[in-house]
Design a protein around this motif. Structure first.
Motif, PDB file in Angstrom:
ATOM      1  N   HIS A 119      37.458  41.834  35.151  1.00  0.00           N
ATOM      2  CA  HIS A 119      38.734  42.546  35.037  1.00  0.00           C
ATOM      3  C   HIS A 119      39.910  41.564  35.152  1.00  0.00           C
ATOM      4  CE1 HIS A 119      40.799  46.660  35.712  1.00  0.00           C
ATOM      5  NE2 HIS A 119      41.639  45.813  35.164  1.00  0.00           N
ATOM      6  N   HIS A 123      43.048  40.358  32.432  1.00  0.00           N
ATOM      7  CA  HIS A 123      44.486  40.238  32.709  1.00  0.00           C
ATOM      8  C   HIS A 123      44.973  38.820  32.419  1.00  0.00           C
ATOM      9  CE1 HIS A 123      45.514  43.927  35.357  1.00  0.00           C
ATOM     10  NE2 HIS A 123      44.423  44.205  34.675  1.00  0.00           N
ATOM     11  N   CYS A 224      47.848  48.722  36.950  1.00  0.00           N
ATOM     12  CA  CYS A 224      46.388  48.657  36.914  1.00  0.00           C
ATOM     13  C   CYS A 224      45.817  49.322  38.157  1.00  0.00           C
ATOM     14  CB  CYS A 224      45.941  47.198  36.851  1.00  0.00           C
ATOM     15  SG  CYS A 224      44.151  46.985  36.877  1.00  0.00           S
ATOM     16  N   HIS A 228      40.125  43.385  41.601  1.00  0.00           N
ATOM     17  CA  HIS A 228      40.333  42.026  41.099  1.00  0.00           C
ATOM     18  C   HIS A 228      39.844  40.993  42.091  1.00  0.00           C
ATOM     19  CE1 HIS A 228      42.710  42.986  37.502  1.00  0.00           C
ATOM     20  NE2 HIS A 228      42.973  44.096  38.169  1.00  0.00           N
TER      21      HIS A 228
HETATM   22 ZN   LIG Z   1      43.657  46.165  34.778  1.00  0.00          ZN
END
Ligand SMILES: [Zn+2]
Length: 258
Positions: A119, A123, A224, A228
């Protein structure tokens, strides 16, 4: 079936890196497909969504030593549904679980870590595009699943630049990874959030909302709900395998490597 209507508190929103927690059982039932479902008042389990797959792991019901293996997690109207089986009982468990019981939660670390790396890598590619002359590409859908991740953008890359841009993107992304940088996720007022995201938020973010903004280092953030890595260096390495433009859209296929 009876369901408590209050939304599940999303503990991973505040702390994306906590993989062990406790919660209170709200309800247990069998879904339409026969799978067992547990609902808790709060959860660290990530429900599939936003291009990120669901967490797996297990729950232990206190005082009974019942172990519930979580195979899938979904969110419906703000309520997180933990799908799975009771260990050692197959699909045979027909008892009732008392509402209010304390539950221990454990998220599978390897799977979550990979999902978070994928993920964050997605980004990072968004951030790199303007740096390699592709700032006209607008982020759209994304698929951060390990079976073939990609990010999609509105706008195209000229065919004759495709191969060079693919290489440049990979080099740029890996340069940012080796520099490192903290990843943050904060719930912000709309205007503050817009400022962090380069002055404008996508149309799907309601004006009165307080969006969660994920930011890598000092780079522009974006709304989002996912999980992460703690630091961008934890992605380790990105491979950009292909860039493809078709019908006004561009898809970047990538993966993470160790
Ligand atoms: Zn995201």
């Amino acid at each position: 079936m009876e369901m408590d209507k209050s939304p599940t508190k999303l503990d991973y929103y505040d702390d994306m890196w906590n993989l062990h927690s406790t919660a209170t059982l709200v309800s247990h039932f069998k879904g339409d497909d026969g799978r067992h479902v547990l609902i808790l008042d709060r959860t660290i389990f990530y429900p599939q969504g936003g291009g990120q797959p669901a967490d797996t792991g297990f729950l232990i019901i206190h005082d009974s030593n019942i172990k519930f293996v979580v195979h899938d997690v979904r969110s419906k109207d703000g309520i997180v549904l933990h799908y799975g089986v009771f260990e050692g009982m197959g699909g045979e468990f027909e008892g009732t679980l008392e509402k209010g019981k304390e539950v221990s939660l454990s998220v599978d670390e390897d799977r979550r870590k990979l999902n978070s790396r994928l993920h964050s890598a997605g980004h990072l590619l968004d951030i790199c595009l303007p740096k390699i002359g592709l700032g006209h590409l607008e982020p759209g859908k994304a698929y951060h699943f390990s079976d073939g991740p990609w990010v999609e953008y509105k706008g195209v890359v000229p065919q004759n630049e495709m191969q060079n841009k693919q290489k440049e993107l990979e080099i740029e992304a890996n340069a940012l990874i080796s520099m490192g940088g903290k990843v943050s996720a904060d719930i912000l007022l709309y205007d503050e959030a817009a400022k962090l995201c380069g002055g404008i938020l996508p149309d799907y973010v309601p004006k009165e909302s307080t969006p969660r903004i994920v930011q890598i280092g000092d780079n522009p953030g974006c709304p989002c709900g996912g999980t992460h890595v703690l630091d961008v260096s934890d992605i380790t390495k990105i491979k950009v395998s292909q860039i493809r433009s078709k019908k006004g859209m561009t898809k970047v296929f990538y993966n993470v490597e160790s």
